[in-house]
Scaffold this active site. Sequence first.
Site, short mmCIF file in Angstrom:
data_model
loop_
_atom_site.label_atom_id
_atom_site.label_comp_id
_atom_site.label_asym_id
_atom_site.label_seq_id
_atom_site.Cartn_x
_atom_site.Cartn_y
_atom_site.Cartn_z
N ASN A 8 26.78 50.36 44.95
CA ASN A 8 26.02 50.13 43.42
C ASN A 8 26.03 49.39 42.48
O ASN A 8 25.07 49.33 41.43
CB ASN A 8 26.14 51.44 42.38
N ASN A 9 26.47 48.57 43.07
CA ASN A 9 27.11 46.68 42.49
C ASN A 9 26.39 45.78 42.94
O ASN A 9 26.57 45.50 44.14
CB ASN A 9 28.78 46.50 41.60
N LYS A 11 26.10 42.89 42.25
CA LYS A 11 26.68 41.71 42.51
C LYS A 11 27.66 41.91 43.87
O LYS A 11 28.14 40.71 44.27
CB LYS A 11 27.70 41.88 41.14
N LYS A 12 27.77 42.84 44.88
CA LYS A 12 29.02 43.16 45.39
C LYS A 12 27.92 42.73 46.60
O LYS A 12 28.83 42.27 47.91
CB LYS A 12 29.43 44.20 45.13
N ASP A 72 37.10 48.29 48.37
CA ASP A 72 38.21 49.36 47.30
C ASP A 72 38.77 48.27 46.74
O ASP A 72 39.31 47.29 47.41
CB ASP A 72 38.62 50.53 47.87
N SER A 73 38.65 47.22 45.28
CA SER A 73 39.25 46.95 45.31
C SER A 73 39.96 46.94 43.51
O SER A 73 39.67 48.24 42.70
CB SER A 73 37.96 45.73 44.57
N PHE A 155 32.74 40.55 35.72
CA PHE A 155 32.65 42.13 34.96
C PHE A 155 34.30 42.35 35.62
O PHE A 155 35.08 41.93 36.00
CB PHE A 155 31.49 42.58 35.63
N GLY A 156 34.36 43.93 35.06
CA GLY A 156 35.60 44.65 35.47
C GLY A 156 36.33 43.43 34.10
O GLY A 156 36.93 42.80 33.30
N ARG A 190 38.10 39.30 46.98
CA ARG A 190 36.79 40.22 47.92
C ARG A 190 36.05 39.13 48.33
O ARG A 190 36.10 39.47 49.73
CB ARG A 190 35.51 40.78 46.90
#
Length: 207
Positions: A8-9, A11-12, A72-73, A155-156, A190
Amino acid sequence: MQLLVASNNPKKLAELERILAAAGVQGVELVSLREVEAYEEPVEYGRTFADNALIKARAGAQATGLATVADDSGLAVEELGGMPGVLSARWSGTHGDDQANNDLLLAQMADVPDERRAVAFVSVCALVTPDGTERVSEGRWEGRLLREEVGENGFGYDPLFVPAEEDAPGGAGRSSAQLSLADKDALSHRGKALGGLVAAIAELASA
Protein backbone atom coordinates in the site's frame (compact mmCIF):
# COMPACT_ATOMS: atom_id res chain seq x y z
CA MET A 1 2.59 -7.93 -18.66
CA GLN A 2 0.91 -6.77 -15.50
CA LEU A 3 2.91 -7.16 -12.30
CA LEU A 4 1.25 -6.68 -8.94
CA VAL A 5 3.25 -4.85 -6.29
CA ALA A 6 1.74 -6.15 -3.06
CA SER A 7 2.09 -2.99 -1.01
CA ASN A 8 0.00 0.00 0.00
CA ASN A 9 3.11 2.19 -0.08
CA PRO A 10 3.23 4.15 -3.37
CA LYS A 11 6.93 4.87 -2.80
CA LYS A 12 7.74 1.17 -3.17
CA LEU A 13 5.92 0.96 -6.50
CA ALA A 14 7.69 4.08 -7.72
CA GLU A 15 11.03 2.65 -6.65
CA LEU A 16 10.50 -0.54 -8.69
CA GLU A 17 9.36 1.57 -11.64
CA ARG A 18 12.62 3.54 -11.55
CA ILE A 19 14.75 0.40 -11.21
CA LEU A 20 13.06 -1.33 -14.16
CA ALA A 21 13.39 1.81 -16.28
CA ALA A 22 17.07 2.16 -15.41
CA ALA A 23 17.62 -1.47 -16.43
CA GLY A 24 15.82 -0.92 -19.74
CA VAL A 25 13.06 -3.43 -18.95
CA GLN A 26 9.99 -2.78 -21.08
CA GLY A 27 6.55 -4.30 -21.34
CA VAL A 28 5.83 -4.30 -17.61
CA GLU A 29 2.79 -2.53 -16.19
CA LEU A 30 3.05 -2.22 -12.44
CA VAL A 31 -0.26 -2.61 -10.62
CA SER A 32 -0.87 -1.50 -7.04
CA LEU A 33 -3.16 -3.10 -4.48
CA ARG A 34 -5.55 -0.19 -5.02
CA GLU A 35 -6.03 -1.25 -8.65
CA VAL A 36 -7.08 -4.85 -8.06
CA GLU A 37 -10.15 -6.31 -6.43
CA ALA A 38 -9.65 -6.18 -2.69
CA TYR A 39 -8.58 -9.40 -1.03
CA GLU A 40 -7.82 -10.28 2.55
CA GLU A 41 -4.19 -9.41 3.15
CA PRO A 42 -2.35 -12.19 4.95
CA VAL A 43 -1.00 -12.02 8.48
CA GLU A 44 2.78 -11.59 8.40
CA TYR A 45 3.59 -14.32 10.89
CA GLY A 46 7.00 -15.24 9.46
CA ARG A 47 10.13 -15.33 11.57
CA THR A 48 12.30 -13.93 8.79
CA PHE A 49 12.05 -11.23 6.12
CA ALA A 50 11.98 -13.96 3.45
CA ASP A 51 9.08 -15.72 5.18
CA ASN A 52 6.98 -12.56 5.22
CA ALA A 53 7.85 -11.50 1.67
CA LEU A 54 6.78 -14.90 0.35
CA ILE A 55 3.58 -14.88 2.41
CA LYS A 56 2.56 -11.57 0.81
CA ALA A 57 3.65 -12.47 -2.73
CA ARG A 58 1.89 -15.86 -2.65
CA ALA A 59 -1.32 -14.26 -1.42
CA GLY A 60 -1.25 -11.66 -4.19
CA ALA A 61 -0.61 -14.18 -6.95
CA GLN A 62 -3.33 -16.51 -5.68
CA ALA A 63 -5.94 -13.77 -5.26
CA THR A 64 -5.36 -11.90 -8.52
CA GLY A 65 -3.79 -14.38 -10.93
CA LEU A 66 -0.98 -11.90 -11.54
CA ALA A 67 2.72 -12.34 -11.02
CA THR A 68 3.36 -10.57 -7.73
CA VAL A 69 6.30 -8.83 -6.10
CA ALA A 70 6.32 -8.26 -2.36
CA ASP A 71 8.98 -7.22 0.07
CA ASP A 72 9.62 -7.31 3.77
CA SER A 73 12.24 -5.07 5.20
CA GLY A 74 13.43 -3.52 8.39
CA LEU A 75 16.29 -2.28 10.49
CA ALA A 76 18.69 -4.67 12.21
CA VAL A 77 20.50 -3.05 15.14
CA GLU A 78 23.64 -4.94 16.16
CA GLU A 79 23.44 -3.76 19.78
CA LEU A 80 19.89 -5.16 20.02
CA GLY A 81 20.77 -8.55 18.60
CA GLY A 82 19.35 -7.77 15.17
CA MET A 83 16.10 -6.25 16.38
CA PRO A 84 13.73 -4.57 15.53
CA GLY A 85 14.16 -6.84 12.46
CA VAL A 86 10.83 -8.22 11.22
CA LEU A 87 9.13 -6.16 13.95
CA SER A 88 10.48 -2.86 12.59
CA ALA A 89 7.13 -1.48 11.39
CA ARG A 90 5.45 -2.17 14.73
CA TRP A 91 8.38 -1.78 17.14
CA SER A 92 6.48 0.70 19.30
CA GLY A 93 3.38 -1.52 19.41
CA THR A 94 1.39 0.28 16.71
CA HIS A 95 1.91 -0.81 13.11
CA GLY A 96 3.20 1.93 10.82
CA ASP A 97 3.72 4.66 13.43
CA ASP A 98 7.13 5.83 12.18
CA GLN A 99 7.53 8.57 14.74
CA ALA A 100 6.75 6.32 17.69
CA ASN A 101 9.10 3.63 16.34
CA ASN A 102 11.92 6.13 15.90
CA ASP A 103 11.38 7.66 19.33
CA LEU A 104 11.44 4.28 21.05
CA LEU A 105 14.58 3.14 19.25
CA LEU A 106 16.39 6.38 20.08
CA ALA A 107 15.43 5.99 23.74
CA GLN A 108 16.64 2.39 23.82
CA MET A 109 19.97 3.35 22.25
CA ALA A 110 20.45 6.66 24.07
CA ASP A 111 23.42 5.56 26.18
CA VAL A 112 25.11 3.40 23.53
CA PRO A 113 28.41 4.91 22.31
CA ASP A 114 28.99 5.66 18.64
CA GLU A 115 31.32 2.69 18.12
CA ARG A 116 28.46 0.33 19.03
CA ARG A 117 25.72 1.89 16.93
CA ALA A 118 26.18 -0.29 13.83
CA VAL A 119 22.94 -1.05 12.00
CA ALA A 120 21.83 -2.44 8.66
CA PHE A 121 18.70 -2.03 6.61
CA VAL A 122 17.67 -5.46 5.29
CA SER A 123 15.16 -6.13 2.52
CA VAL A 124 13.99 -9.38 1.01
CA CYS A 125 11.90 -9.21 -2.17
CA ALA A 126 9.91 -12.17 -3.44
CA LEU A 127 8.52 -12.74 -6.93
CA VAL A 128 5.76 -15.35 -7.20
CA THR A 129 3.94 -16.28 -10.41
CA PRO A 130 0.49 -17.88 -10.64
CA ASP A 131 2.07 -21.21 -11.63
CA GLY A 132 3.89 -21.32 -8.30
CA THR A 133 7.37 -20.28 -9.42
CA GLU A 134 9.13 -18.40 -6.64
CA ARG A 135 12.25 -16.25 -6.58
CA VAL A 136 13.75 -14.46 -3.60
CA SER A 137 16.41 -11.72 -3.48
CA GLU A 138 18.01 -10.10 -0.43
CA GLY A 139 19.70 -6.74 -0.08
CA ARG A 140 21.61 -5.22 2.86
CA TRP A 141 22.63 -1.63 3.50
CA GLU A 142 25.16 -1.17 6.28
CA GLY A 143 25.35 1.99 8.32
CA ARG A 144 25.21 3.68 11.71
CA LEU A 145 22.35 4.86 13.91
CA LEU A 146 22.16 8.59 14.53
CA ARG A 147 21.14 10.21 17.83
CA GLU A 148 18.39 12.35 16.29
CA GLU A 149 16.38 12.49 13.10
CA VAL A 150 18.02 14.23 10.13
CA GLY A 151 16.41 14.83 6.71
CA GLU A 152 12.88 14.75 5.35
CA ASN A 153 13.10 12.80 2.08
CA GLY A 154 12.62 9.31 3.45
CA PHE A 155 10.25 7.35 5.64
CA GLY A 156 10.49 4.85 8.47
CA TYR A 157 13.94 4.79 10.03
CA ASP A 158 15.56 6.71 7.14
CA PRO A 159 16.16 9.89 9.20
CA LEU A 160 18.11 7.88 11.79
CA PHE A 161 20.34 5.99 9.35
CA VAL A 162 23.71 7.14 8.01
CA PRO A 163 24.87 4.77 5.25
CA ALA A 164 28.41 3.42 5.48
CA GLU A 165 29.07 5.05 2.09
CA GLU A 166 28.21 8.45 3.59
CA ASP A 167 29.64 8.06 7.09
CA ALA A 168 32.51 10.39 7.85
CA PRO A 169 34.63 11.41 10.83
CA GLY A 170 32.78 13.89 12.99
CA GLY A 171 29.38 12.68 11.82
CA ALA A 172 29.25 14.84 8.68
CA GLY A 173 27.65 12.23 6.42
CA ARG A 174 24.14 12.50 5.00
CA SER A 175 21.33 10.39 6.38
CA SER A 176 19.25 8.15 4.13
CA ALA A 177 16.50 10.79 4.37
CA GLN A 178 18.85 13.37 2.80
CA LEU A 179 19.82 11.35 -0.28
CA SER A 180 18.39 11.89 -3.75
CA LEU A 181 16.12 9.17 -5.09
CA ALA A 182 18.78 8.13 -7.61
CA ASP A 183 21.46 7.83 -4.92
CA LYS A 184 19.12 5.90 -2.66
CA ASP A 185 18.11 3.47 -5.44
CA ALA A 186 21.78 2.75 -6.14
CA LEU A 187 22.68 2.11 -2.51
CA SER A 188 19.61 0.97 -0.63
CA HIS A 189 18.72 -2.46 0.64
CA ARG A 190 15.43 -2.51 -1.28
CA GLY A 191 17.12 -1.28 -4.43
CA LYS A 192 19.60 -4.14 -4.20
CA ALA A 193 16.89 -6.70 -3.47
CA LEU A 194 14.66 -5.48 -6.30
CA GLY A 195 17.67 -5.35 -8.60
CA GLY A 196 18.16 -9.06 -7.98
CA LEU A 197 14.74 -9.71 -9.51
CA VAL A 198 15.12 -7.55 -12.62
CA ALA A 199 16.30 -10.40 -14.85
CA ALA A 200 13.43 -12.63 -13.76
CA ILE A 201 10.88 -9.84 -14.35
CA ALA A 202 12.39 -9.13 -17.79
CA GLU A 203 12.12 -12.83 -18.63
CA LEU A 204 8.43 -12.87 -17.67
CA ALA A 205 7.77 -9.72 -19.71
CA SER A 206 9.33 -11.22 -22.84
CA ALA A 207 7.60 -14.61 -22.58
